[in-house]
Design a protein around this motif. Structure first.
Motif, PDB file in Angstrom:
ATOM      1  N   VAL A 178      40.895 -32.118  -4.705  1.00  0.00           N
ATOM      2  CA  VAL A 178      41.118 -33.236  -3.790  1.00  0.00           C
ATOM      3  C   VAL A 178      40.141 -33.136  -2.626  1.00  0.00           C
ATOM      4  CG1 VAL A 178      42.776 -34.397  -2.296  1.00  0.00           C
ATOM      5  CG2 VAL A 178      43.556 -33.320  -4.408  1.00  0.00           C
ATOM      6  N   ARG A 179      39.402 -34.230  -2.376  1.00  0.00           N
ATOM      7  CA  ARG A 179      38.486 -34.280  -1.247  1.00  0.00           C
ATOM      8  C   ARG A 179      39.250 -34.388   0.078  1.00  0.00           C
ATOM      9  NH1 ARG A 179      33.360 -36.405  -1.347  1.00  0.00           N
ATOM     10  NH2 ARG A 179      34.033 -37.935   0.222  1.00  0.00           N
ATOM     11  N   ASP A 226      39.209 -36.783   2.140  1.00  0.00           N
ATOM     12  CA  ASP A 226      39.768 -38.126   2.304  1.00  0.00           C
ATOM     13  C   ASP A 226      40.896 -38.422   1.327  1.00  0.00           C
ATOM     14  OD1 ASP A 226      38.409 -38.368  -0.074  1.00  0.00           O
ATOM     15  OD2 ASP A 226      36.906 -39.775   0.672  1.00  0.00           O
ATOM     16  N   GLN A 250      40.717 -38.369  -2.010  1.00  0.00           N
ATOM     17  CA  GLN A 250      40.247 -38.810  -3.323  1.00  0.00           C
ATOM     18  C   GLN A 250      40.178 -37.634  -4.289  1.00  0.00           C
ATOM     19  OE1 GLN A 250      36.361 -40.562  -3.225  1.00  0.00           O
ATOM     20  NE2 GLN A 250      36.156 -40.643  -5.442  1.00  0.00           N
ATOM     21  N   ILE A 309      38.767 -35.604  -7.497  1.00  0.00           N
ATOM     22  CA  ILE A 309      37.530 -35.477  -8.256  1.00  0.00           C
ATOM     23  C   ILE A 309      37.711 -34.381  -9.307  1.00  0.00           C
ATOM     24  CG2 ILE A 309      36.064 -36.228  -6.348  1.00  0.00           C
ATOM     25  CD1 ILE A 309      35.294 -33.276  -5.944  1.00  0.00           C
ATOM     26  N   THR A 363      32.981 -35.772 -12.148  1.00  0.00           N
ATOM     27  CA  THR A 363      33.883 -36.921 -12.143  1.00  0.00           C
ATOM     28  C   THR A 363      33.344 -38.051 -13.021  1.00  0.00           C
ATOM     29  OG1 THR A 363      34.564 -36.342  -9.896  1.00  0.00           O
ATOM     30  CG2 THR A 363      35.109 -38.555 -10.678  1.00  0.00           C
TER      31      THR A 363
END
Length: 420
Positions: free
Chosen positions: A201-202, A204, A206, A208, A232
């Protein structure tokens, strides 16, 4: 004149030619001593030639120039002999001086070349670590102590942003964080490497996909190094390819190939747990009339709605697939009883009968005829179970449609299959 790149004493290949040069140098020195009584002011050329040859054989062009200058200096100082002790000990003083000069120059040149090589290696390492493609992460335990710029960009962190005291923040949930630790670190502590594809998880939020590989740097300090590559887009492409290969394009349901694989997976589990597996062949009653009356687009909308309704009737470990046209197959796994199977199929019949809006102002309804083959009672092979469920479905249609028929309830259409 071409010189080799190896400095004096720089490696073992330089030792042999250096020894030859040194032997020539010593021979010249002995000649100089032997002839001292004849001519004290004998030219010093043999010493210079031997020294030059020594460094030439060692492959050091700068060394040749330096020794030539040194030889000239010593010759200049030694030639105007004024004191007896200078005349007597000049050869010894010269050989010691040349030996010291040779060793000093070789050492200085080696140090210089090592410094240049070390600087080159540092630049190469910096270029590798600060690449724009592969993220590199150094951990102590499961806490980040260093990362490169590519990793920051991959995970959406700035240069001064902390990744968190614990790497848990990079995992989507506690279970995936725990499983990764249980799988990876035993292998690393045994001196091996570990590689996997995992979802992270990034910053932000999101999600990946990354290809992650690691190795233990220091077991005592529990430090490990990890390489991460963002895959991804590759995963997305694979999903598209798999979707085209294993999914029905209209409804998104598994196609025949994936259906057979699901049955293959469910059969051993059914055998181990001693529970029944049901393969249910479904054909929609009245679908052709709707297609003819409202058109293929309306028929497609009805098929999509029916697919969603069937999925809503199933449990988490069940499967619904579309074989084509208006034919569907259900795989009901881990059934505790025949009544449980019947309850699910009754719900399917009910949901399928509900009208579907096929145009802006019109609705249509179909029903379903369902044939059921049970494992192990009706067979243990996927293709045989499908064939017997199909035969039971035709028996359901002949019996009046909108109903469920089991293969073991003997019917004319299944007579031949029963002997298979």
């Amino acid at each position: 004149m071409k010189f080799a790149s190896n400095p004096p004493f720089g490696n073992r290949s330089a030792i042999a030619p250096f020894a030859v040069g040194l032997a020539l140098y010593v021979a010249a020195l002995l000649v100089r001593i032997a002839l001292w009584s004849v001519e004290p002011r004998l030219p010093f050329a043999p010493f210079s030639v031997a020294a030059l040859l020594t460094f030439y054989l060692c492959g050091s062009a700068p060394g040749v120039l330096v020794v030539a200058l040194s030889a000239g200096t010593v010759l200049y100082l030694g030639a105007p002999v004024q004191w007896a002790w200078t005349q007597r000990w000049m050869p010894e003083i010269s050989v010691v001086g040349y030996a010291l000069i040779t060793i000093l120059i070789g050492w200085l040149m080696e140090r210089g070349r090592l410094a240049v090589r070390l600087a080159d290696l540092n630049r190469e390492q910096e270029m590798m670590l600060d690449n724009e493609l592969v993220g590199i992460l150094k951990l102590r335990g499961r806490k980040a102590i260093w990362r490169n710029r590519a990793l920051e960009q991959m995970l959406g962190y700035g240069a001064g942003d902390p990744l968190g005291e614990d790497m848990r923040t990079l995992y989507p949930d506690e279970d995936s964080y725990r499983r990764f630790g249980e799988d990876a670190y035993p292998s690393l502590r045994e001196g091996g490497t570990y590689r996997t594809q995992i979802r992270l998880v990034r910053k932000d939020g999101q999600a990946i996909w990354v290809d992650m590989s690691g190795v233990m740097l220091s077991a005592g300090r529990d430090e490990s190094m990890w390489l991460l590559l963002d895959i991804t887009e590759l995963k997305r492409y694979q999903e598209q390819v798999e979707s085209m290969a294993f999914r029905d394009g209209l409804t998104g349901l598994p196609n025949r190939m994936l259906l057979l694989d699901r049955i293959h997976q469910a059969l051993p589990l059914s055998e181990r747990t001693n529970r029944e597996l049901a393969v249910c062949f479904i054909d929609l009653d009245g679908f052709k009339d709707i297609n003819d009356r409202f058109g293929h687009d309306a028929g497609d909308r009805l098929l999509q709605a029916v697919a969603v309704r069937m999925q809503a009737c199933l449990r988490g470990n069940d499967t619904v697939a579309r074989l084509g046209g208006d034919e569907f197959v259900l795989v009901l796994a881990q059934l505790h009883s025949r009544e449980e199977c019947q309850a699910i199929l009754d719900r399917v019949l009910e949901f399928v009968r509900e009208p579907v809006a096929v145009t802006a102002d019109q609705s249509a309804a179909v029903s379903a005829s369902i044939g059921v083959a049970l494992c192990p009672e009706d067979g243990t092979e996927p293709e045989l179970l499908l064939a017997r469920a199909d035969a039971a479905m035709y028996a359901a249609k002949r019996a009046g449609r909108n109903r469920v028929h089991y293969f073991h309830e003997r019917h004319p259409a299944a007579a031949n299959l029963a002997e298979a």
